[in-house]
Design an enzyme around this catalytic site. Sequence first.
Site, PDB file in Angstrom:
ATOM      1  N   LYS A 168      -5.681 -36.923 -26.322  1.00 51.67           N
ATOM      2  CA  LYS A 168      -6.712 -37.641 -25.424  1.00 51.67           C
ATOM      3  C   LYS A 168      -7.902 -36.975 -25.951  1.00 51.67           C
ATOM      4  O   LYS A 168      -8.683 -36.126 -25.509  1.00 51.67           O
ATOM      5  CB  LYS A 168      -6.869 -37.219 -24.105  1.00 51.67           C
ATOM      6  CG  LYS A 168      -8.057 -38.718 -23.389  1.00 51.67           C
ATOM      7  CD  LYS A 168      -7.861 -38.248 -21.859  1.00 51.67           C
ATOM      8  CE  LYS A 168      -9.874 -37.633 -21.575  1.00 51.67           C
ATOM      9  NZ  LYS A 168     -10.541 -37.795 -22.443  1.00 51.67           N
ATOM     10  N   GLU A 243     -10.741 -23.478 -23.602  1.00 51.23           N
ATOM     11  CA  GLU A 243     -11.786 -23.059 -24.450  1.00 51.23           C
ATOM     12  C   GLU A 243     -12.957 -23.989 -23.855  1.00 51.23           C
ATOM     13  O   GLU A 243     -12.806 -25.128 -24.436  1.00 51.23           O
ATOM     14  CB  GLU A 243     -11.734 -23.694 -26.434  1.00 51.23           C
ATOM     15  CG  GLU A 243     -10.721 -23.038 -26.705  1.00 51.23           C
ATOM     16  CD  GLU A 243     -10.679 -21.542 -27.308  1.00 51.23           C
ATOM     17  OE1 GLU A 243     -11.717 -20.913 -26.876  1.00 51.23           O
ATOM     18  OE2 GLU A 243      -9.928 -21.126 -27.735  1.00 51.23           O
ATOM     19  N   CYS A 277     -20.359 -24.633 -28.041  1.00 48.58           N
ATOM     20  CA  CYS A 277     -20.490 -24.060 -27.213  1.00 48.58           C
ATOM     21  C   CYS A 277     -20.738 -22.303 -27.951  1.00 48.58           C
ATOM     22  O   CYS A 277     -20.612 -21.279 -27.277  1.00 48.58           O
ATOM     23  CB  CYS A 277     -18.788 -23.894 -27.023  1.00 48.58           C
ATOM     24  SG  CYS A 277     -17.737 -24.232 -28.267  1.00 48.58           S
ATOM     25  N   GLU A 377     -25.391 -22.672 -19.143  1.00 46.28           N
ATOM     26  CA  GLU A 377     -25.483 -23.210 -20.289  1.00 46.28           C
ATOM     27  C   GLU A 377     -25.829 -25.179 -20.657  1.00 46.28           C
ATOM     28  O   GLU A 377     -25.732 -25.541 -19.702  1.00 46.28           O
ATOM     29  CB  GLU A 377     -23.431 -23.752 -20.887  1.00 46.28           C
ATOM     30  CG  GLU A 377     -23.862 -24.113 -22.111  1.00 46.28           C
ATOM     31  CD  GLU A 377     -22.025 -25.136 -22.739  1.00 46.28           C
ATOM     32  OE1 GLU A 377     -21.129 -25.351 -21.556  1.00 46.28           O
ATOM     33  OE2 GLU A 377     -21.136 -24.544 -23.271  1.00 46.28           O
TER      34      GLU A 377
HETATM   35  P1  NAD Z   1     -15.805 -32.021 -20.162  1.00 46.17           P
HETATM   36  O1  NAD Z   1     -15.041 -30.582 -19.260  1.00 46.17           O
HETATM   37  O2  NAD Z   1     -16.151 -32.527 -19.355  1.00 46.17           O
HETATM   38  O3  NAD Z   1     -15.053 -33.124 -21.224  1.00 46.17           O
HETATM   39  C1  NAD Z   1     -13.748 -32.377 -21.597  1.00 46.17           C
HETATM   40  C2  NAD Z   1     -12.580 -33.694 -21.291  1.00 46.17           C
HETATM   41  O4  NAD Z   1     -12.303 -33.218 -20.612  1.00 46.17           O
HETATM   42  C3  NAD Z   1     -12.414 -35.181 -21.895  1.00 46.17           C
HETATM   43  O5  NAD Z   1     -12.168 -35.535 -22.886  1.00 46.17           O
HETATM   44  C4  NAD Z   1     -12.563 -35.153 -20.985  1.00 46.17           C
HETATM   45  O6  NAD Z   1     -12.338 -37.007 -21.016  1.00 46.17           O
HETATM   46  C5  NAD Z   1     -11.628 -34.648 -19.844  1.00 46.17           C
HETATM   47  N1  NAD Z   1     -11.646 -34.424 -18.826  1.00 46.17           N
HETATM   48  C6  NAD Z   1     -12.241 -34.693 -17.795  1.00 46.17           C
HETATM   49  N2  NAD Z   1     -12.814 -34.441 -16.520  1.00 46.17           N
HETATM   50  C7  NAD Z   1     -10.492 -33.890 -16.538  1.00 46.17           C
HETATM   51  C8  NAD Z   1      -9.905 -33.909 -15.414  1.00 46.17           C
HETATM   52  N3  NAD Z   1      -9.820 -33.816 -14.714  1.00 46.17           N
HETATM   53  N4  NAD Z   1      -8.853 -33.776 -15.741  1.00 46.17           N
HETATM   54  C9  NAD Z   1      -8.366 -33.654 -17.587  1.00 46.17           C
HETATM   55  N5  NAD Z   1      -9.206 -34.058 -17.793  1.00 46.17           N
HETATM   56  C10 NAD Z   1     -10.699 -33.932 -17.701  1.00 46.17           C
HETATM   57  O7  NAD Z   1     -17.011 -31.450 -21.418  1.00 46.17           O
HETATM   58  P2  NAD Z   1     -17.530 -32.366 -22.594  1.00 46.17           P
HETATM   59  O8  NAD Z   1     -18.636 -32.400 -21.719  1.00 46.17           O
HETATM   60  O9  NAD Z   1     -17.192 -33.012 -23.324  1.00 46.17           O
HETATM   61  O10 NAD Z   1     -17.595 -31.246 -23.786  1.00 46.17           O
HETATM   62  C11 NAD Z   1     -18.723 -30.425 -23.616  1.00 46.17           C
HETATM   63  C12 NAD Z   1     -18.303 -28.414 -23.020  1.00 46.17           C
HETATM   64  O11 NAD Z   1     -17.069 -28.222 -23.941  1.00 46.17           O
HETATM   65  C13 NAD Z   1     -19.088 -27.589 -22.994  1.00 46.17           C
HETATM   66  O12 NAD Z   1     -18.862 -27.187 -21.922  1.00 46.17           O
HETATM   67  C14 NAD Z   1     -18.396 -26.659 -23.939  1.00 46.17           C
HETATM   68  O13 NAD Z   1     -19.524 -25.552 -24.098  1.00 46.17           O
HETATM   69  C15 NAD Z   1     -17.335 -27.210 -24.500  1.00 46.17           C
HETATM   70  N6  NAD Z   1     -16.930 -26.196 -26.072  1.00 46.17           N
HETATM   71  C16 NAD Z   1     -16.412 -25.233 -25.700  1.00 46.17           C
HETATM   72  C17 NAD Z   1     -15.470 -25.512 -26.933  1.00 46.17           C
HETATM   73  C18 NAD Z   1     -14.556 -23.926 -27.058  1.00 46.17           C
HETATM   74  O14 NAD Z   1     -13.869 -23.859 -27.998  1.00 46.17           O
HETATM   75  N7  NAD Z   1     -14.930 -22.966 -25.867  1.00 46.17           N
HETATM   76  C19 NAD Z   1     -15.739 -25.974 -27.589  1.00 46.17           C
HETATM   77  C20 NAD Z   1     -16.276 -27.352 -27.501  1.00 46.17           C
HETATM   78  C21 NAD Z   1     -16.724 -27.404 -26.637  1.00 46.17           C
END
Ligand code: NAD
Length: 475
Positions: A168, A243, A277, A377
């Site tokens: 997804k 992650e 991140c 963050e």
């Molecule tokens: P998010 O957590 O809002 O969403 C990430 C994904 O999860 C999206 O596809 C979203 O649709 C899905 N999602 C949301 N709610 C969900 C639920 N209840 N159940 C299952 N899936 C769900 O994050 P974002 O705003 O898209 O991304 C930014 C975040 O990602 C930042 O905190 C960043 O640090 C982190 N990030 C971490 C890494 C790493 O490797 N550590 C890499 C990139 C981004």
Amino acid sequence: MSTTTTTTTTTHADAVRHDVINPATEQVVTTIDLVGVEETDAAVARAVEVGPAWRAVSPADRAMLLRRFADAVEAATDDLAALEVTNSGHTIGNARWEVGNVVNVLRYYSAAPERLFGRQIPVAGGLDVTFKEPLGVVSVIVPWNFPMPISGWGLAPALAAGNTVVLKPAELTPLTAIRLGELALDAGIPDGVFTVLPGKGSVVGERFVTHPDVRKVCFTGSTPVGQGIMRKAADQLKRVTLELGGKSANIVFADADLDAAAASAPMSFLDNAGQDCCARTRILVQRSVFDAFMERFEQAMSQVVVGDPGDEATHMGPLISAGQRETVRGFVEGAADAGDAPVDVAFRGAAPEGAGWWYPPTVVLPRSTQDRVWREEVFGPVVSVMAFDDEADAIAKANDTAYGLSGSIWTGDVGRAIRVARGVEAGNLSVNSHSSVRYSTPFGGFKASGIGRELGPDALDAFTEVKNVFINTEA
Ligand code: NAD
């Protein structure tokens, strides 16, 4: 199921039309159908159905299919990069690198099917061997900040290990993942083995977590959503890799090459407009060289070009959404709901005005380590700078965070570099550089930055179960 079909002919009641927006222009790029629970269940059922046949593909043939997939992605570099510029506002240089990363990850793990070794363990009375068995259906949930690489880090080792995959993408950035799904089919990956399901996190993502036939959730995103996934996954003892967020330190000692440290500092937090991140968003500078560093840093910041992400000369594009820009602004100007005041801005760069979700590169000086901008963050082009006294103070300040993803150490003393690298609680550290991600080395976080490791030689362990078999030789 073809992803094209999935995204254009959805007819179920829970389908939702969704505008994909170009963050540099605020124009609608295209409109897609987000899939619902019914389509998700159908894709999982198909992934279960084709699983045995995919497992039965010989290791050499599975390897060849992954190499063909890599070739197809490489041949589509220009198309995929252009899509990412338009959908995500990534600079064209970054977008090409991101396609290359998918190609490299697919090629790296194409070597895995023929090297998925078990062990032979000496025991009495027989032969004991271990196998690395695929889990079954693996789900990959991708955030909006790096749609292509993070898709690749999940799907490539999962497929190599013999799993089938449902993926997804984030609601805001589905286009390159959809294209990767099409390229997989073109390359001969059998129908149903890898399916892209653009949809909401609260619908498709949740269903991945609750569906009993999905054996693993490989999630990249925010820490609160990751925590919720882990809680729910516990109901089925479902495997998770998480992650999550970061608040990484860039530690500059007085004995460092200050010119090099200052010259590299801007892009260590501005890459991808700070929506990274691993962004080094806390710069710690030894007090005796604080002013000398800041002078050089300001000079380096003045060279950063913010603008049209399709222009080869651009270093930084827009933020992903209006909401993200408001969140970032709140960290600098103070957010009423968070109850904090504006922070002191040391200096800032320029950003375009008018349409597009632009925010200027901004350097702030927090008053204390309790300031929200220092602790949370930001996920935007904002960095906090603070002085430290000695090695122990640097390590203590670097570790004074819930996160533990990355970090950099600038010093001319190799012993100090190693001591500090061992002292900082983070999964990915870099000395006299800001590298975090290589496809051949492990990547992941300590503490609230996650659980598990991706990439490198060990990622396959996250997509397999060890099976022990004893064969009685005395019978
Ligand atoms: P998010 O957590 O809002 O969403 C990430 C994904 O999860 C999206 O596809 C979203 O649709 C899905 N999602 C949301 N709610 C969900 C639920 N209840 N159940 C299952 N899936 C769900 O994050 P974002 O705003 O898209 O991304 C930014 C975040 O990602 C930042 O905190 C960043 O640090 C982190 N990030 C971490 C890494 C790493 O490797 N550590 C890499 C990139 C981004």
